[in-house]
Design a protein around this motif. Structure first.
Motif, short mmCIF file in Angstrom:
data_model
loop_
_atom_site.label_atom_id
_atom_site.label_comp_id
_atom_site.label_asym_id
_atom_site.label_seq_id
_atom_site.Cartn_x
_atom_site.Cartn_y
_atom_site.Cartn_z
N UNK A 155 -2.84 8.82 5.51
CA UNK A 155 -1.42 8.87 5.82
C UNK A 155 -0.64 8.10 4.76
N UNK A 156 0.41 8.69 4.27
CA UNK A 156 1.33 8.02 3.36
C UNK A 156 2.56 7.67 4.21
N UNK A 157 2.49 6.53 4.86
CA UNK A 157 3.52 6.14 5.83
C UNK A 157 3.48 4.62 6.02
N UNK A 158 4.56 4.06 6.54
CA UNK A 158 4.54 2.62 6.85
C UNK A 158 3.59 2.34 8.02
N UNK A 175 3.59 11.72 7.61
CA UNK A 175 2.99 11.42 6.32
C UNK A 175 1.52 11.78 6.19
N UNK A 176 1.04 12.71 7.01
CA UNK A 176 -0.35 13.13 6.93
C UNK A 176 -0.62 13.81 5.59
N UNK A 177 -1.61 13.32 4.87
CA UNK A 177 -1.98 13.88 3.58
C UNK A 177 -3.23 14.74 3.72
N UNK A 178 -4.24 14.19 4.40
CA UNK A 178 -5.51 14.90 4.56
C UNK A 178 -6.21 14.38 5.80
N UNK A 179 -7.13 15.18 6.34
CA UNK A 179 -7.92 14.73 7.47
C UNK A 179 -9.25 15.45 7.51
N UNK A 180 -10.19 14.88 8.27
CA UNK A 180 -11.50 15.47 8.46
C UNK A 180 -11.99 15.12 9.85
N UNK A 181 -12.53 16.10 10.55
CA UNK A 181 -13.13 15.88 11.86
C UNK A 181 -14.64 15.93 11.67
N UNK A 182 -15.33 14.85 12.09
CA UNK A 182 -16.77 14.75 11.88
C UNK A 182 -17.44 14.35 13.18
N UNK A 183 -18.18 15.20 13.78
CA UNK A 183 -18.92 15.03 15.03
C UNK A 183 -18.26 14.08 16.04
N UNK A 184 -18.45 12.77 15.91
CA UNK A 184 -17.93 11.81 16.90
C UNK A 184 -16.72 11.01 16.42
N UNK A 185 -16.20 11.35 15.24
CA UNK A 185 -15.06 10.59 14.72
C UNK A 185 -14.23 11.45 13.79
N UNK A 186 -13.05 10.92 13.43
CA UNK A 186 -12.19 11.62 12.47
C UNK A 186 -11.64 10.62 11.46
N UNK A 187 -11.26 11.16 10.32
CA UNK A 187 -10.64 10.40 9.24
C UNK A 187 -9.29 11.03 8.95
N UNK A 210 0.83 -1.20 0.00
CA UNK A 210 0.00 0.00 0.00
C UNK A 210 0.87 1.26 0.00
N UNK A 211 0.37 2.30 -0.63
CA UNK A 211 1.10 3.58 -0.63
C UNK A 211 0.61 4.49 0.48
N UNK A 212 -0.50 4.12 1.11
CA UNK A 212 -1.03 4.94 2.19
C UNK A 212 -2.15 4.21 2.90
N UNK A 213 -2.63 4.84 3.95
CA UNK A 213 -3.67 4.25 4.77
C UNK A 213 -4.74 5.28 5.10
N UNK A 214 -5.98 4.81 5.13
CA UNK A 214 -7.11 5.61 5.61
C UNK A 214 -7.44 5.10 6.99
N UNK A 215 -7.42 5.98 7.98
CA UNK A 215 -7.71 5.61 9.36
C UNK A 215 -8.95 6.37 9.81
N UNK A 216 -9.87 5.66 10.45
CA UNK A 216 -11.04 6.28 11.07
C UNK A 216 -11.00 5.93 12.55
N UNK A 217 -11.20 6.93 13.39
CA UNK A 217 -11.22 6.69 14.83
C UNK A 217 -12.46 7.36 15.41
N UNK A 218 -13.11 6.66 16.31
CA UNK A 218 -14.33 7.14 16.94
C UNK A 218 -14.06 7.40 18.42
#
Length: 78
Positions: A63-66, A48-60, A11-19
């Protein structure tokens, strides 16, 4: 059209969601959202943060990182 022949399967990056615990609001109002955004931005600096979004009870985050660095980002205080 993208030629995928010879491309790595890594993978070249990861999408992480945390609640939040118990689905609580991350921030209340614009000032709180700015604080949350600054916190995520600071935690992602140099990771390696590329983009993020904060949404009410969680965030996305994207990251382009190992994987190890992604784990450190998720565990970062803030």
């Amino acid at each position: 059209m993208v030629d995928l022949v010879g491309m790595s399967s890594e993978p070249i990056g990861y999408h992480v969601t945390a609640r939040t615990a118990q689905d609580r609001l991350i921030a209340n109002g614009p000032a709180g959202m700015r604080r949350a955004a600054r916190s995520i931005h600071e935690a992602g600096r140099g990771r390696g943060l590329i983009a993020f979004s904060v949404v009410d009870t969680h965030w996305h985050v994207l990251l382009c990182a190992p994987p190890e660095e992604v784990g450190r980002f998720v565990q970062a205080p803030g």
